[in-house]
Motif scaffolding. Structure first.
Motif: not given
Length: 452
Positions: A263, A288, A291
């Motif tokens: 990440p 994303y 995410h």
């Protein structure tokens, strides 16, 4: 001119006085009480500014000293890349014979490969533990300073070696530069920054290919270093022919599309991509937006924005994503969404309502950062102005200043009262702030109108 003036200026670290004295006729290689030129005083004190002023003023970095060294050799052994660079001077490849260049490279390589602490033990005969402290070697990068047996040395020999190689046009293998950079595993270490700078200067296809191959490395530090160099390419394009801006953008889109397991690295991929102008950036951002890592989501808002001037309107999916991110559980995500909403504001009520909500966010840091964005933003609605007025009661000076500045730019009728509520405008650290300047100008013009 009395030599003691220059010696005293060097000892107290007054680079401006050193320059003035040299311009007035002081001898650059003035000898101090210890029999060494004053440049050695600056080197020993790790005073980069004074060392630079002396060398620029004519001090000889290659002058042979009684012990067989030179000021430049002492600077290299001292381990400060900033000082060594200052003492190295301009065009050293033309000034120094090849044999001397090789000697300097060997010296730096010896210190780096043996290790600073081991070399100190060998030189002092002291096998105890060295005292260590982290110090800033320049305004942005740190290095470890070690003291043992009465000697103090900084551990920046990797960076010194990297800079010397480039100064002497030695094309060090990319693999070796990457290894030096990541050995300390800290992007603000001098070894990392020097390797990044040199690779940023070496804009060839061979260097590009060898560097970007590391994006597939299993070590996240390798991948972070690649991203740092790519960002350097974007920040400092050397020319349109070899800027690698297009190649960088394409690589980053492919990197994000293929996926990144770490990440932290992924957040950096998205951060650097946001500095490019790739048409697929919004698609990457949308990918994303949900995410699980908040520092990844925080990079999404600016990928959704157009970098055109004027910017293209946001698509429906991008609008919806920004509004969701503005309500994220993480404050940093809300901040970035607020900044993007302010930049992309099209006068719609949904954007305005969300910005007002963020200006009233329960977290002070969110309110402060969004206020900074909104102050310069295009929204002129009464609701946003009222939210700015409410921020004049904040404890943070910067937040109050942004609120007043935002009202000033909107020609709000209570601008004068707002500026008064900011507090004294001669606030430490804000001497050159454009918002302070705007407030002073407004007060002066208001006084002129009253006296007319």
């Amino acid at each position: 001119m009395d030599r003691t003036q220059l010696v005293a200026a060097v000892r107290r670290g007054d680079s401006e006085a050193v320059t003035a004295l040299l311009e007035a006729g002081a001898v650059p290689d003035t000898v101090a009480d210890d029999g060494l030129p004053v440049l050695c005083l600056a080197v020993a004190a790790y005073d980069t500014a004074v060392a630079w002023a002396l060398v620029e003023g004519g001090a000889d970095p290659d002058r042979k000293l009684p012990d067989g060294t030179t000021p430049l050799i002492r600077a290299i052994e001292g381990g400060s890349p900033a000082v060594a660079q200052a003492v190295l001077g301009r065009e050293p490849r033309l000034r120094l014979p090849e044999a001397e260049r090789e000697q300097l490279l060997a010296l730096a390589r010896h210190w780096y490969e043996r290790g600073t602490e081991d070399e100190l033990r060998g030189r002092t005969g002291d096998h105890g533990l060295a005292g260590q402290s982290r110090v800033m070697d320049d305004d942005y990068h740190h290095v470890t300073q070690l003291t043992l047996g009465g000697l103090t040395v900084r551990g920046g020999h990797g960076a010194i070696l990297t800079r010397l190689e480039w100064a002497f046009r030695v094309l060090t293998p990319v693999d070796e530069l990457v290894a030096r950079a990541v050995a300390q595993r800290e992007p603000d270490h001098v070894d990392w920054s020097s390797a990044r700078w040199v690779l940023g200067e070496r804009r060839s296809r061979e260097t590009w290919s060898a560097l970007t191959a590391y994006r597939h490395s299993p070590d996240p530090q390798h991948r972070l270093f690649v991203l740092d160099v790519l960002h350097w390419y974007l920040l400092f394009p050397s020319s349109s022919r070899n800027s690698y801006e297009t190649e960088t953008a394409e690589l980053l889109v492919a990197w994000a599309t293929d996926g990144e397991d770490d990440p932290g690295v992924l957040a950096d991929v998205l951060r650097v991509l946001s500095e490019t102008d790739h048409p697929k950036s919004p698609d990457v951002g949308l990918r994303y937006a949900g995410h699980p890592a908040p520092h990844v989501r925080a990079q999404v808002p600016h990928l959704l924005l157009s970098r055109d001037a004027p910017p293209r309107p946001l698509g429906a999916a991008a609008r919806a994503a920004l509004l969701v991110l503005a309500g994220d559980e993480d404050g940093a995500v809300r901040i970035e969404a607020g900044r993007a909403l302010s930049a992309a504001h099209d006068g719609s009520s949904d954007f305005g309502d969300v910005l007002v909500g963020l200006l009233r966010d329960p977290v002070a840091g969110v309110r402060a950062c969004v206020a900074e964005a909104v102050a310069d933003g295009p929204d002129r609605s009464p609701a946003v102005a009222d939210a700015l007025v409410s921020l004049l009661d904040e404890d943070d000076f910067g937040t109050r200043l942004d609120a007043a500045y935002g009202l000033l730019r909107r020609d709000h009728p209570h601008t004068g009262e707002a500026i008064d509520r900011v507090g004294p405008l001669n606030h430490p650290g804000f001497e050159h702030d454009h918002r302070i300047s705007a407030c002073w100008t407004w007060k002066w013009e208001a006084a002129q109108q009253r006296s007319a």
